[in-house]
Write a protein that holds these residues in place. Structure first.
Motif: not given
Ligand code: F6P
Length: 319
Positions: A1, A4, A95-96, A113, A118-119, A275, A280
């Motif tokens: 990532v 975020i 992206d996170g 996710s 991505k979480t 992350l 994720s």
């Protein structure tokens, strides 16, 4: 990532700010771009997103509430709302995402996710009702507030030789009642995890007074029912009048304890590192001192085990 975002969602809890600070500063330390999303998933859908720098999280570690504010968002419960959330994050090059909140917030993180964002989810709730972590962020502070309140109630109850029913929060979880009851020497602790035997509570109150105790403190978890109803039922059974205190949202405010700040700081940093490692759909927690990341799917489908040992200890010690 590379970039975020962080948001807080659901009911706030003390230590959420410490968690936001940790996420932002850890991400910056690792060279990532960081954004703050205002008002949880509602702010995500409304594109209420702003860049965060080192100074945006200055002077907040000691503050209750959440600088990012929070909301409960119905639209995000729908697949359309979730898709919109994912699209907006992508549009901003994010992206996170780190979500700090309770059970409902975890479900949202899991959906995102599955939509390719991505979480990481962090346990931010006073209720301590999230599995796969020993404690949630805010629980320690909430318990301290309840203990402090009971200390005060005890003073006046003793002077008047009265009984006191104290209703505490926790939703369906009895942990606030359990820990605060044990720590304050309550005579009875009523929690949703253990069948309530009001007859024995009523008898115990009578015995307490005949055995020379000058007060009776009964802690009732809100998941059991209303403190007022319990007090009325007890009065019908034993004729002893109780004063009722419903602590309410007092339990969710104020400066976080050092335990909550340390927990939040460790979890925020851990989430960022996970992350970066490309993970994720994970819930971050601490079990027996060790940082752990567990699939959100598993966490939301598990019930946190109730600590019967503590419950029995509290009963033995309050004779
Ligand atoms: O989940 C935290 C909590 O404070 C619970 O203990 C309580 O039942 C609920 O939130 C109260 O919700 P609200 O702030 O919406 O009244």
């Amino acid at each position: 990532v590379k970039s975020i975002a962080v948001l807080t969602s659901g009911g706030d809890s003390q230590g959420m700010n410490a968690a936001v600070r940790s996420v932002v500063r850890s991400a910056l330390f690792h060279g990532l771009q960081v954004y703050g999303i205002q008002r949880g998933y509602l702010g995500l859908i409304n594109e209420d997103i702003r860049p965060m720098d080192l100074r945006s999280v200055g002077d907040i570690i000691q503050r209750g509430g959440t600088i990012l504010q929070t909301a409960r968002c119905k639209e995000f419960l729908t697949p359309e709302g979730q898709q919109r959330g994912a699209d907006i994050l992508r549009k901003h090059g994010i992206d996170g995402l780190v979500v700090i909140g309770g059970d409902g917030s975890y479900q949202g993180a899991n959906k995102l996710s599955k939509l390719g964002i991505k979480t990481m989810a962090l346990p931010g709730t006073i209720d301590n009702d999230i599995a796969y972590t020993d404690f949630t962020i805010g629980f320690d502070t909430a318990v301290s507030i309840v203990v402090d309140a009971i200390n005060k109630l005890r003073d006046t109850m003793t002077s008047h030789e009265r009984s006191s029913v104290v209703e505490v929060m926790g939703r369906h979880c009895g942990d606030i009642a359990l820990y605060a009851g044990l720590a304050s020497g309550a005579e009875s602790i009523l929690v949703p995890e253990v069948p309530v035997d009001l007859v024995s509570v009523a008898n115990r109150m009578k015995e307490n007074f005949t055995n020379g105790k000058r007060h009776s403190i009964i802690v009732v978890a809100e998941g059991v029912g209303s403190g007022h109803d319990i007090a009325n039922k007890l009065f019908e059974m034993n004729g002893i009048e109780s004063r009722v205190t419903v602590l309410g949202h007092i339990q969710r405010g104020g400066t976080p304890t050092h335990n909550d700040r340390v927990l939040a700081s460790r979890l925020g940093d851990f989430a960022v590192r996970k992350l970066i490692e490309g993970e994720s759909g994970k819930a971050c927690g601490i079990i027996k001192g060790e940082l752990v990341a567990t699939d959100i799917d598993i966490v939301v489908n598990s019930k946190k085990p109730f600590n019967m040992e503590l419950y029995e200890l509290a009963a033995r010690l309050s004779q």
